[in-house]
Design an enzyme around this catalytic site. Structure first.
Site, PDB file in Angstrom:
ATOM      1  N   GLU A 182       6.171  -5.290  -4.875  1.00 46.50           N
ATOM      2  CA  GLU A 182       5.963  -5.989  -6.147  1.00 46.50           C
ATOM      3  C   GLU A 182       5.892  -5.049  -7.339  1.00 46.50           C
ATOM      4  OE1 GLU A 182       1.928  -4.496  -5.278  1.00 46.50           O
ATOM      5  OE2 GLU A 182       3.586  -5.243  -4.064  1.00 46.50           O
ATOM      6  N   HIS A 223       4.301  -1.782  -1.078  1.00 48.27           N
ATOM      7  CA  HIS A 223       4.132  -2.615  -2.269  1.00 48.27           C
ATOM      8  C   HIS A 223       5.467  -2.833  -2.987  1.00 48.27           C
ATOM      9  CE1 HIS A 223      -0.305  -2.966  -2.552  1.00 48.27           C
ATOM     10  NE2 HIS A 223      -0.272  -1.850  -1.839  1.00 48.27           N
ATOM     11  N   CYS A 256       0.666  -5.496   2.043  1.00 49.09           N
ATOM     12  CA  CYS A 256      -0.406  -4.529   2.280  1.00 49.09           C
ATOM     13  C   CYS A 256      -1.593  -5.171   2.999  1.00 49.09           C
ATOM     14  CB  CYS A 256      -0.813  -3.844   0.979  1.00 49.09           C
ATOM     15  SG  CYS A 256      -1.702  -2.288   1.247  1.00 49.09           S
TER      16      CYS A 256
END
Length: 263
Positions: A233, A231, A122
């Site tokens: 993660e 994202h 990001c």
């Protein structure tokens, strides 16, 4: 005489640097990292996270890079200050973090020069492009023909980080390989800014249907060095592509760490 038992030592986990932001908490200047990035390292690749404070010139970047097997450049609510890419002044109220800019932009360059494997997410995706000489759109949702890439207005994280739109992966690219050969992938979307002028020395790995560059791979290094606008993660173990991406990052970090310690 009793027999000596063989001792098996567990493989050493790769040391992954995780970039921090500056926030004011209860009136105090604080270095912060979202737990999801830390969990991305521990749960996504079995690494040992090392949090890197946003100290700017007061941080010995060379010493930091020398301790790392990999670098995870995190996302953030703040935006890269536009003077770093000769952009127009930011809109009033835009959140910036000059200490992070002063730390992470040179850190990215130092890591790439040293061949440290890198995954940027990001804001990190945007920082990578700026560090290598590219520029950014500051408000994608105001550009004709672009979709609104901002996060849904909900306190529920599962909604905020829910799959938002598809991207097309470059034919024959690394991401297509990680995606089992499929060139379409659904991703989440929580950003205002995006890549404008693509930096030299990178190749596009994914693009949204509105033309937004969603992932790149650095070609100026032989090491694993990629960035994504979404994202991966978040709940990394629940998404097959996210797990494959972090797994590839972890494999590269382990290999680099073995070579680094041998030196």
């Amino acid at each position: 005489m009793p027999q000596r038992r063989s001792v098996h030592t567990a493989p050493r986990p790769p040391v992954i640097g995780v970039t921090a932001c500056i926030r004011t908490v209860d009136g105090s200047r604080t270095h912060t990292v979202g737990e999801k990035y830390i969990r991305g390292v521990t749960d996504g690749l079995g690494g040992l996270p090392l949090l890197i404070p946003a100290l700017g010139d007061d941080l010995d970047i060379g010493a930091v890079v020398a301790t790392l097997d990999g670098l995870l450049v995190t996302g953030s609510l703040s935006n890269v200050e536009p003077h770093h890419y000769d952009g127009p002044s930011a809109a009033a109220g835009t959140l910036h973090d000059p200490a992070r800019d002063a730390t992470v932009l040179p850190l990215i360059l130092a890591a790439l020069t040293a061949g440290v494997p890198l995954l940027a997410i990001c804001r990190g995706h945007q920082e990578l492009n700026v560090a290598l000489g590219g520029s950014l759109h500051q408000r994608l949702h105001e550009l004709p023909g672009r979709i609104d890439h901002r996060a849904p207005d909900s306190p529920d994280l599962d909604i905020q980080y829910g799959l938002a739109h598809p991207v097309t992966l470059t034919e024959g690219g690394l991401f297509q390989q990680l995606n089992g050969g499929d060139t379409r992938l659904q991703v989440n979307s929580l950003h205002w800014q995006g890549i404008d002028r693509l930096a030299d020395g990178v190749e596009v790995e994914a693009v949204a249907d509105d033309g937004t560059v969603e992932a790149v791979r650095v070609t100026r290094t032989e090491s694993f060095a990629v960035s994504v606008q979404w994202h991966p993660e978040f709940k990394v173990r629940e998404n097959p592509f996210s797990l494959a991406l972090f797994g590839a990052f972890g494999d590269a970090a382990r290999a680099y760490g073995t070579r680094r310690r041998a030196r």
